[in-house]
Design a protein around this motif. Structure first.
Motif, mmCIF file in Angstrom:
data_model
loop_
_atom_site.group_PDB
_atom_site.id
_atom_site.type_symbol
_atom_site.label_atom_id
_atom_site.label_comp_id
_atom_site.label_asym_id
_atom_site.label_seq_id
_atom_site.Cartn_x
_atom_site.Cartn_y
_atom_site.Cartn_z
ATOM 1 N N ILE A 41 0.838 -1.201 0.000
ATOM 2 C CA ILE A 41 0.000 0.000 0.000
ATOM 3 C C ILE A 41 0.871 1.249 0.000
ATOM 4 O O ILE A 41 0.625 2.188 -0.763
ATOM 5 N N ALA A 42 1.926 1.254 0.810
ATOM 6 C CA ALA A 42 2.836 2.407 0.851
ATOM 7 C C ALA A 42 3.516 2.610 -0.502
ATOM 8 O O ALA A 42 3.641 3.746 -0.981
ATOM 9 N N SER A 43 3.915 1.532 -1.143
ATOM 10 C CA SER A 43 4.598 1.658 -2.441
ATOM 11 C C SER A 43 3.636 2.037 -3.564
ATOM 12 O O SER A 43 4.042 2.630 -4.561
ATOM 13 N N ALA A 44 2.356 1.719 -3.408
ATOM 14 C CA ALA A 44 1.361 2.022 -4.443
ATOM 15 C C ALA A 44 0.769 3.426 -4.297
ATOM 16 O O ALA A 44 0.061 3.887 -5.191
ATOM 17 N N ASN A 45 1.056 4.105 -3.197
ATOM 18 C CA ASN A 45 0.535 5.452 -2.960
ATOM 19 C C ASN A 45 0.924 6.363 -4.128
ATOM 20 O O ASN A 45 2.103 6.537 -4.402
ATOM 21 N N PRO A 46 -0.058 6.981 -4.815
ATOM 22 C CA PRO A 46 0.268 7.817 -5.973
ATOM 23 C C PRO A 46 0.932 9.150 -5.639
ATOM 24 O O PRO A 46 1.304 9.901 -6.530
ATOM 25 N N LYS A 47 1.121 9.461 -4.391
ATOM 26 C CA LYS A 47 1.884 10.624 -3.936
ATOM 27 C C LYS A 47 1.332 11.976 -4.381
ATOM 28 O O LYS A 47 2.063 12.920 -4.533
ATOM 29 N N GLY A 48 0.025 12.079 -4.583
ATOM 30 C CA GLY A 48 -0.572 13.376 -4.887
ATOM 31 C C GLY A 48 -0.971 14.088 -3.613
ATOM 32 O O GLY A 48 -0.825 13.562 -2.506
ATOM 33 N N GLN A 49 -1.466 15.309 -3.764
ATOM 34 C CA GLN A 49 -2.026 16.051 -2.643
ATOM 35 C C GLN A 49 -3.537 15.949 -2.747
ATOM 36 O O GLN A 49 -4.114 16.375 -3.745
ATOM 37 N N TYR A 50 -4.155 15.407 -1.717
ATOM 38 C CA TYR A 50 -5.592 15.139 -1.747
ATOM 39 C C TYR A 50 -6.313 15.916 -0.661
ATOM 40 O O TYR A 50 -5.743 16.227 0.386
ATOM 41 N N ASP A 51 -7.574 16.187 -0.927
ATOM 42 C CA ASP A 51 -8.413 16.753 0.116
ATOM 43 C C ASP A 51 -8.648 15.686 1.185
ATOM 44 O O ASP A 51 -8.441 15.919 2.364
ATOM 45 N N THR A 52 -9.068 14.484 0.758
ATOM 46 C CA THR A 52 -9.352 13.388 1.687
ATOM 47 C C THR A 52 -8.752 12.088 1.170
ATOM 48 O O THR A 52 -8.932 11.755 0.000
ATOM 49 N N VAL A 53 -8.078 11.378 2.052
ATOM 50 C CA VAL A 53 -7.616 10.025 1.748
ATOM 51 C C VAL A 53 -8.294 9.082 2.736
ATOM 52 O O VAL A 53 -8.223 9.285 3.952
ATOM 53 N N VAL A 54 -8.999 8.080 2.197
ATOM 54 C CA VAL A 54 -9.589 7.019 3.012
ATOM 55 C C VAL A 54 -8.637 5.837 2.885
ATOM 56 O O VAL A 54 -8.349 5.382 1.779
ATOM 57 N N LEU A 55 -8.145 5.372 4.018
ATOM 58 C CA LEU A 55 -7.033 4.434 4.035
ATOM 59 C C LEU A 55 -7.388 3.175 4.814
ATOM 60 O O LEU A 55 -7.876 3.253 5.940
ATOM 61 N N SER A 56 -7.162 2.015 4.201
ATOM 62 C CA SER A 56 -7.374 0.741 4.872
ATOM 63 C C SER A 56 -6.105 -0.088 4.786
ATOM 64 O O SER A 56 -5.650 -0.442 3.704
ATOM 65 N N SER A 57 -5.533 -0.368 5.950
ATOM 66 C CA SER A 57 -4.297 -1.144 6.003
ATOM 67 C C SER A 57 -4.214 -1.855 7.349
ATOM 68 O O SER A 57 -4.772 -1.389 8.340
ATOM 69 N N GLY A 58 -3.515 -2.959 7.379
ATOM 70 C CA GLY A 58 -3.285 -3.686 8.619
ATOM 71 C C GLY A 58 -4.031 -4.995 8.742
ATOM 72 O O GLY A 58 -3.685 -5.823 9.578
ATOM 73 N N SER A 59 -5.036 -5.216 7.911
ATOM 74 C CA SER A 59 -5.792 -6.465 7.995
ATOM 75 C C SER A 59 -4.991 -7.664 7.525
ATOM 76 O O SER A 59 -5.101 -8.750 8.100
#
Length: 171
Positions: A41-59
């Motif tokens: 997930i960290a490597s796939a992050n498109p690295k833009g500037q967003y108003d909102t990021v909904v993030l699901s990780s750890g499962s």
């Protein structure tokens, strides 16, 4: 230039994105993969500037040592006005995600109140998508306790716990 919203993560982000698309259309970028661990997930992050990021990780890497450090690294790469974490059903992983969220004054949605059939995925992604939409649309106020408009109150059966971060928990 700031982009609208991004759903980033594992199969929970993917399912949430599909349900969100059904209720709100194609308004968010989606980078999600079933079975994805935090490093992917960290490597796939498109690295833009967003108003909102909904993030699901750890499962998918809840029991792999070093999860908190990987979550910290993931969060360090996100640039957004607000980040909303989807806390996994696994309580150990959820606590680690919550700690990272608190450190950054992020918001989170705890999935523990959403029915599940396998202990990992919601039975229905609709309530999770509605929660995401509530944050993405700007309906959620930065200080929920000061919300006076009916529209700024959370939907029925949801509770906002106050503290350094806004928290949405399903009852």
């Amino acid at each position: 230039m700031m982009l609208g919203c991004l759903l980033l993560g594992d199969s929970i982000a993917d399912g949430t994105a599909l349900a969100l698309r059904a209720i709100a259309g194609d308004r968010c970028a989606i980078v999600a993969k079933r079975g994805a661990a935090t490093d992917w997930i960290a490597s796939a992050n498109p690295k833009g500037q967003y108003d909102t990021v909904v993030l699901s990780s750890g499962s998918n890497d809840a029991e792999v040592p070093g999860l908190e450090e990987r979550l910290i690294g993931l969060r360090a790469g996100i640039v957004a006005r607000q980040v909303v974490w989807l806390l996994p059903y696994n309580r150990r992983a959820a606590e680690l995600v919550r700690r990272v969220a608190v450190t950054h004054c992020d918001r989170w949605v705890d999935l523990i109140g959403v029915p599940t059939t396998d202990g990992v995925h919601p039975r229905s992604y609709l309530p999770v998508a509605l929660a995401a939409e509530w944050f993405i649309s700007g309906t959620a106020k930065s200080d929920p306790a000061s919300a006076t408009e009916a529209r700024s109150s959370p939907p029925p059966n949801w509770v906002i716990s106050q503290g350094p971060s806004s928290v949405l928990v399903f009852k």
